[in-house]
Design a protein around this motif. Structure first.
Motif, PDB file in Angstrom:
ATOM      1  N   TRP A   1      -7.895   0.315  -5.545  1.00  0.00           N
ATOM      2  CA  TRP A   1      -7.039  -0.368  -4.581  1.00  0.00           C
ATOM      3  C   TRP A   1      -5.679  -0.715  -5.145  1.00  0.00           C
TER       4      TRP A   1
ATOM      5  N   ALA B   1      -6.002  -3.312   2.314  1.00  0.00           N
ATOM      6  CA  ALA B   1      -6.942  -2.511   1.526  1.00  0.00           C
ATOM      7  C   ALA B   1      -7.946  -1.776   2.388  1.00  0.00           C
TER       8      ALA B   1
ATOM      9  N   MET C   1      -4.558  -5.108  -3.704  1.00  0.00           N
ATOM     10  CA  MET C   1      -4.458  -5.446  -2.293  1.00  0.00           C
ATOM     11  C   MET C   1      -5.676  -6.249  -1.850  1.00  0.00           C
TER      12      MET C   1
ATOM     13  N   ARG D   1       0.839  -1.208   0.000  1.00  0.00           N
ATOM     14  CA  ARG D   1       0.000   0.000   0.000  1.00  0.00           C
ATOM     15  C   ARG D   1       0.872   1.257   0.000  1.00  0.00           C
TER      16      ARG D   1
END
Length: 407
Positions: free
Chosen positions: A287, A299, A294, A162
């Motif tokens: 995402w 997420a 993710m 992320r």
């Protein structure tokens, strides 16, 4: 298609099981030398157990069935009863209480040989573009490198993947924490297959059986460490210094509550208590980027009050493994997966925010033991938050038997 998954928690392993079954070459990497088989007790709703069944995971011996969920005031006044057995009959699978580590072990046993690689900490990600033989390159702390067509971040609320995608988009603290643990000490929960939750002005306490004679318990208390955002990957987590004082505080705030809460506090020691600050993520519009996406807490991390962490992880794995099929364009498939899951993840986040402010409202309830409205409400919440139960997949993808894919 070669698929790289970073993180071997529930979302990562379940995705690896489903994608391997779909015919992909899967590499699953875990930074620890061993799977994280410890952890707390969790509730898996009827959608989650249904997904486990479709992944080929046997439910026999996995935790214990939950038939009722009772809400009480802290003085023992009954407020509400929810009939989970009725929901189970309608959806065709039970709700269960189970240790998270047992779910991890059961999923890991279904992995093909050679898929899982431990002791692999991701330190670098390079998107090589569509002209590369493989479009994503991942580097690990030991200097090894792997390449794949797709990269899936399943590495939790402090996700390296992320951070690679969105930079300083870190989870936030909510101002609450769970002080929790698991005991084999004899406690009367009122029924073998029941989950009692007690509410009061100081917080809440919930208890549930987790199989093998275990009872998981959790107190929700205020939490503050002076930080708004969770530190990024690689930085130290900063927690308040409460070691040695937690039991004293719990007894002060909850010691006069009705049994079994007061009985539990009489039996605990300081060493029995673990702390888990509640965190949450915004659910992004997209995402991923390119061949990267993710799943799970990476997420959409949510606080445990909603009871949906493991269930969302399983929902992600189910939709992803039904969407990323064949030799088609993986980037289009990943965006389709994200758009299919995002509305449901947003509903779960909204429910979590609502529940954070529900204590005072619950205490205003008149005593009702039939549970009619609460059973209908929970049934609706479970279905409304589930791609699986609605058969909601991107167009052209195989839906759950007995349902139709959403157009």
């Amino acid at each position: 298609m070669r698929i790289i998954i970073i993180g071997a928690g529930v979302s990562g392993i379940a995705s690896a099981v489903g994608l391997s079954a779909a015919g992909h070459e899967v590499e699953l990497y875990e930074r620890g030398d061993l799977l994280r088989a410890g952890g707390n007790g969790v509730l898996i709703w009827h959608n989650g157990t249904g997904i486990l069944g479709e992944l080929g995971i046997p439910l026999e011996g996995l935790g214990t069935r939950i038939d009722t969920a009772d809400v009480w005031a802290n003085d023992g006044t009954p407020l509400m009863r929810t009939d989970l057995s009725e929901i189970a009959r309608e959806f065709g699978s039970p709700g269960i209480g189970v240790m998270r580590g047992q779910v991890v072990d059961r999923l890991a046993a279904a992995l093909p040989d050679g898929v899982l690689r431990t002791g692999k900490q991701c330190t670098g990600i390079v998107h090589k573009g569509p002209r590369g033989a493989r479009s994503v390159e991942v580097t690990f702390a030991d200097g090894t490198v792997t390449e794949g067509d797709v990269l899936i971040g399943a590495d939790g609320y402090r996700s390296v993947v992320r951070t690679h995608l969105f930079g300083e988009d870190h989870a936030q603290y909510t101002g609450l924490a769970s002080w929790h643990g698991t005991t084999t000490l004899p406690l009367d929960l009122g029924a073998v297959h029941a989950v009692p939750t007690f509410y009061g002005k100081k917080g809440l306490c919930t208890l549930h059986p987790a199989g093998d004679g275990l009872i998981h318990w959790s107190f929700e208390v205020p939490f503050s460490n002076g930080l708004e955002h969770v530190p990024p990957p690689g930085a130290d987590l900063v927690h308040p210094v409460d070691t040695g004082k937690r039991l004293e505080r719990l007894r002060q705030d909850f010691g006069d509550w009705a049994k079994p809460v007061s009985s539990l506090l009489d039996l605990l020691t300081e060493e029995d208590i673990a702390e888990a600050p509640h965190t949450t993520h915004k659910v992004p519009k997209v995402w991923g980027r390119g061949p990267i996406t993710m799943v799970g807490d990476a997420a959409h991390a949510i606080p445990p009050r909603a009871g949906w962490g493991v269930n969302q992880a399983l929902e992600d794995a189910w939709v992803l493994s039904r969407t990323l099929v064949g030799d088609g364009d993986p980037v289009a498939a990943l965006r389709a997966y994200e758009q299919a899951r995002r509305p449901y993840a947003r509903k779960v986040l909204g429910r979590a925010k609502m529940l954070r402010h529900s204590n005072s409202l619950l205490l205003l309830l008149k005593a009702t033991r039939d549970g009619l409205q609460s059973t209908k409400m929970l049934r609706a919440n479970i279905k409304n938050c589930s791609n699986f139960l609605n058969g909601d997949l991107p167009p052209g993808r195989g839906a759950r038997p007995g349902t139709s894919a959403a157009a």
